[in-house]
Design a protein around this motif. Structure first.
Motif, PDB file in Angstrom:
ATOM      1  N   LEU A  38       1.083  -1.218   0.039  1.00  0.00           N
ATOM      2  CA  LEU A  38      -0.179   0.147   0.227  1.00  0.00           C
ATOM      3  C   LEU A  38       1.103   1.219   0.236  1.00  0.00           C
ATOM      4  CD1 LEU A  38      -2.577  -0.418   2.842  1.00  0.00           C
ATOM      5  CD2 LEU A  38      -2.895   0.204  -0.090  1.00  0.00           C
ATOM      6  N   GLN A  39       1.327   0.902   0.994  1.00  0.00           N
ATOM      7  CA  GLN A  39       2.870   2.865   0.963  1.00  0.00           C
ATOM      8  C   GLN A  39       3.866   2.853  -0.391  1.00  0.00           C
ATOM      9  OE1 GLN A  39       5.833   2.297   4.282  1.00  0.00           O
ATOM     10  NE2 GLN A  39       6.190   4.242   3.869  1.00  0.00           N
ATOM     11  N   VAL A  40       3.861   1.846  -1.439  1.00  0.00           N
ATOM     12  CA  VAL A  40       5.090   1.915  -2.334  1.00  0.00           C
ATOM     13  C   VAL A  40       3.705   1.630  -3.548  1.00  0.00           C
ATOM     14  CG1 VAL A  40       6.550   1.092  -1.944  1.00  0.00           C
ATOM     15  CG2 VAL A  40       5.131  -0.475  -2.905  1.00  0.00           C
ATOM     16  N   ALA A  41       2.634   2.641  -3.173  1.00  0.00           N
ATOM     17  CA  ALA A  41       1.106   1.682  -4.414  1.00  0.00           C
ATOM     18  C   ALA A  41       0.344   2.975  -5.032  1.00  0.00           C
ATOM     19  CB  ALA A  41       0.620   1.394  -4.624  1.00  0.00           C
ATOM     20  N   ASN A  42       0.497   3.457  -6.154  1.00  0.00           N
ATOM     21  CA  ASN A  42      -0.501   4.490  -6.636  1.00  0.00           C
ATOM     22  C   ASN A  42      -1.645   4.655  -6.393  1.00  0.00           C
ATOM     23  OD1 ASN A  42      -2.008   3.160  -8.770  1.00  0.00           O
ATOM     24  ND2 ASN A  42      -0.248   3.062  -9.994  1.00  0.00           N
ATOM     25  N   PRO A  43      -2.635   5.924  -6.487  1.00  0.00           N
ATOM     26  CA  PRO A  43      -3.747   5.011  -6.125  1.00  0.00           C
ATOM     27  C   PRO A  43      -5.156   4.235  -6.949  1.00  0.00           C
ATOM     28  CG  PRO A  43      -3.315   7.976  -6.424  1.00  0.00           C
ATOM     29  CD  PRO A  43      -1.949   6.786  -6.639  1.00  0.00           C
ATOM     30  N   GLU A  44      -4.485   4.563  -7.678  1.00  0.00           N
ATOM     31  CA  GLU A  44      -4.656   2.887  -8.660  1.00  0.00           C
ATOM     32  C   GLU A  44      -5.254   1.012  -7.858  1.00  0.00           C
ATOM     33  OE1 GLU A  44      -3.674   6.071 -10.024  1.00  0.00           O
ATOM     34  OE2 GLU A  44      -5.392   6.822 -10.845  1.00  0.00           O
ATOM     35  N   GLN A  45      -3.406   1.676  -7.478  1.00  0.00           N
ATOM     36  CA  GLN A  45      -2.836   0.291  -7.061  1.00  0.00           C
ATOM     37  C   GLN A  45      -3.818  -0.397  -5.336  1.00  0.00           C
ATOM     38  OE1 GLN A  45       0.799   1.173  -7.769  1.00  0.00           O
ATOM     39  NE2 GLN A  45       1.314  -0.038 -10.108  1.00  0.00           N
ATOM     40  N   GLN A  46      -2.936   1.271  -5.118  1.00  0.00           N
ATOM     41  CA  GLN A  46      -4.158   1.634  -3.592  1.00  0.00           C
ATOM     42  C   GLN A  46      -5.384   0.639  -3.879  1.00  0.00           C
ATOM     43  OE1 GLN A  46      -3.486   4.763  -1.545  1.00  0.00           O
ATOM     44  NE2 GLN A  46      -1.246   4.568  -1.007  1.00  0.00           N
ATOM     45  N   LEU A  77      -6.925  -0.032   9.331  1.00  0.00           N
ATOM     46  CA  LEU A  77      -6.694   0.815   8.205  1.00  0.00           C
ATOM     47  C   LEU A  77      -7.033   2.168   9.176  1.00  0.00           C
ATOM     48  CD1 LEU A  77     -10.127  -1.025   6.480  1.00  0.00           C
ATOM     49  CD2 LEU A  77      -7.924  -0.049   5.656  1.00  0.00           C
ATOM     50  N   ARG A  78      -7.320   2.818  10.070  1.00  0.00           N
ATOM     51  CA  ARG A  78      -7.889   4.101  11.357  1.00  0.00           C
ATOM     52  C   ARG A  78      -6.646   4.842  11.009  1.00  0.00           C
ATOM     53  NH1 ARG A  78     -11.847   1.675  15.752  1.00  0.00           N
ATOM     54  NH2 ARG A  78     -13.633   2.070  14.252  1.00  0.00           N
ATOM     55  N   GLU A  79      -5.425   3.436  11.316  1.00  0.00           N
ATOM     56  CA  GLU A  79      -3.795   4.260  11.773  1.00  0.00           C
ATOM     57  C   GLU A  79      -3.251   4.504   9.833  1.00  0.00           C
ATOM     58  OE1 GLU A  79      -1.468   0.821  13.581  1.00  0.00           O
ATOM     59  OE2 GLU A  79      -2.934   1.018  15.981  1.00  0.00           O
ATOM     60  N   ILE A  80      -3.816   3.945   9.337  1.00  0.00           N
ATOM     61  CA  ILE A  80      -2.680   4.169   7.350  1.00  0.00           C
ATOM     62  C   ILE A  80      -3.930   4.970   7.805  1.00  0.00           C
ATOM     63  CG2 ILE A  80      -2.252   2.160   7.637  1.00  0.00           C
ATOM     64  CD1 ILE A  80      -4.216   1.782   5.314  1.00  0.00           C
ATOM     65  N   GLN A  81      -4.668   5.811   7.306  1.00  0.00           N
ATOM     66  CA  GLN A  81      -5.864   6.371   6.572  1.00  0.00           C
ATOM     67  C   GLN A  81      -4.797   8.071   6.477  1.00  0.00           C
ATOM     68  OE1 GLN A  81      -7.793   9.874   6.844  1.00  0.00           O
ATOM     69  NE2 GLN A  81      -7.815   9.353   4.974  1.00  0.00           N
ATOM     70  N   PRO A  82      -4.663   8.799   7.279  1.00  0.00           N
ATOM     71  CA  PRO A  82      -4.027  10.237   7.745  1.00  0.00           C
ATOM     72  C   PRO A  82      -2.868   9.792   6.735  1.00  0.00           C
ATOM     73  CG  PRO A  82      -4.341   9.333   9.672  1.00  0.00           C
ATOM     74  CD  PRO A  82      -4.469   8.186   8.752  1.00  0.00           C
ATOM     75  N   TRP A  83      -1.938   9.331   6.450  1.00  0.00           N
ATOM     76  CA  TRP A  83      -1.018   9.686   5.841  1.00  0.00           C
ATOM     77  C   TRP A  83      -0.243   8.551   4.827  1.00  0.00           C
ATOM     78  CZ3 TRP A  83       2.868   5.626   5.496  1.00  0.00           C
ATOM     79  CH2 TRP A  83       2.361   4.319   6.680  1.00  0.00           C
ATOM     80  N   MET A  84      -1.516   7.375   4.882  1.00  0.00           N
ATOM     81  CA  MET A  84      -1.059   6.824   3.125  1.00  0.00           C
ATOM     82  C   MET A  84      -2.073   6.780   2.197  1.00  0.00           C
ATOM     83  SD  MET A  84       0.022   2.770   3.308  1.00  0.00           S
ATOM     84  CE  MET A  84       1.227   2.405   4.720  1.00  0.00           C
ATOM     85  N   ILE A  85      -3.452   6.473   2.487  1.00  0.00           N
ATOM     86  CA  ILE A  85      -4.468   7.096   1.472  1.00  0.00           C
ATOM     87  C   ILE A  85      -5.139   8.606   1.439  1.00  0.00           C
ATOM     88  CG2 ILE A  85      -6.540   5.497   0.349  1.00  0.00           C
ATOM     89  CD1 ILE A  85      -4.605   3.920   1.153  1.00  0.00           C
ATOM     90  N   ARG A  86      -4.510   9.196   0.728  1.00  0.00           N
ATOM     91  CA  ARG A  86      -4.443  10.655   0.183  1.00  0.00           C
ATOM     92  C   ARG A  86      -5.675  10.736  -1.133  1.00  0.00           C
ATOM     93  NH1 ARG A  86      -1.140  14.488   3.139  1.00  0.00           N
ATOM     94  NH2 ARG A  86      -0.930  12.436   4.624  1.00  0.00           N
ATOM     95  N   GLN A  87      -5.861   9.630  -2.071  1.00  0.00           N
ATOM     96  CA  GLN A  87      -6.089  10.327  -2.983  1.00  0.00           C
ATOM     97  C   GLN A  87      -7.426   8.904  -3.825  1.00  0.00           C
ATOM     98  OE1 GLN A  87      -2.510  10.355  -6.046  1.00  0.00           O
ATOM     99  NE2 GLN A  87      -2.780  12.496  -5.242  1.00  0.00           N
TER     100      GLN A  87
END
Length: 87
Positions: free
Chosen positions: A22-30, A53-63
């Motif tokens: 997830l960390q290295v993926a682009n938004p489509e791959q995420q 999921l709650r921990e990753i959202q603010p910094w990993m899932i943005r687009q």
């Protein structure tokens, strides 16, 4: 690595390897990784998966499209836990 391909989450994937992807993926791959993920596929409880999921959202899932998929998944898990608690 991805090289333009969507990675399918195998049932034996660990939480750590899924998070790394997830960390290295682009938004489509995420989006694809989130769509394929479940507590069972990562060998987690629903509660633990939701906490992750709650921990990753603010910094990993943005687009988009990953952001919408993230919120759909999180809402579905929260509703499932509420139903379990209230019968």
């Amino acid at each position: 690595m991805f090289y333009g391909q969507v990675v399918v989450t195998p049932p034996s994937m660990t939480e750590a390897s899924w998070l790394m992807q997830l960390q290295v993926a682009n938004p489509e791959q995420q989006d694809a990784l989130l769509s394929q993920a479940s507590p069972m596929s990562l060998s987690l409880t629903t509660t633990t998966f939701l906490e992750t999921l709650r921990e990753i959202q603010p910094w990993m899932i943005r687009q988009e499209p990953a952001l919408s998929t993230y919120w759909e998944l999180r809402n579905r898990l929260e509703q499932s836990l509420k139903q379990e608690r209230h019968g």
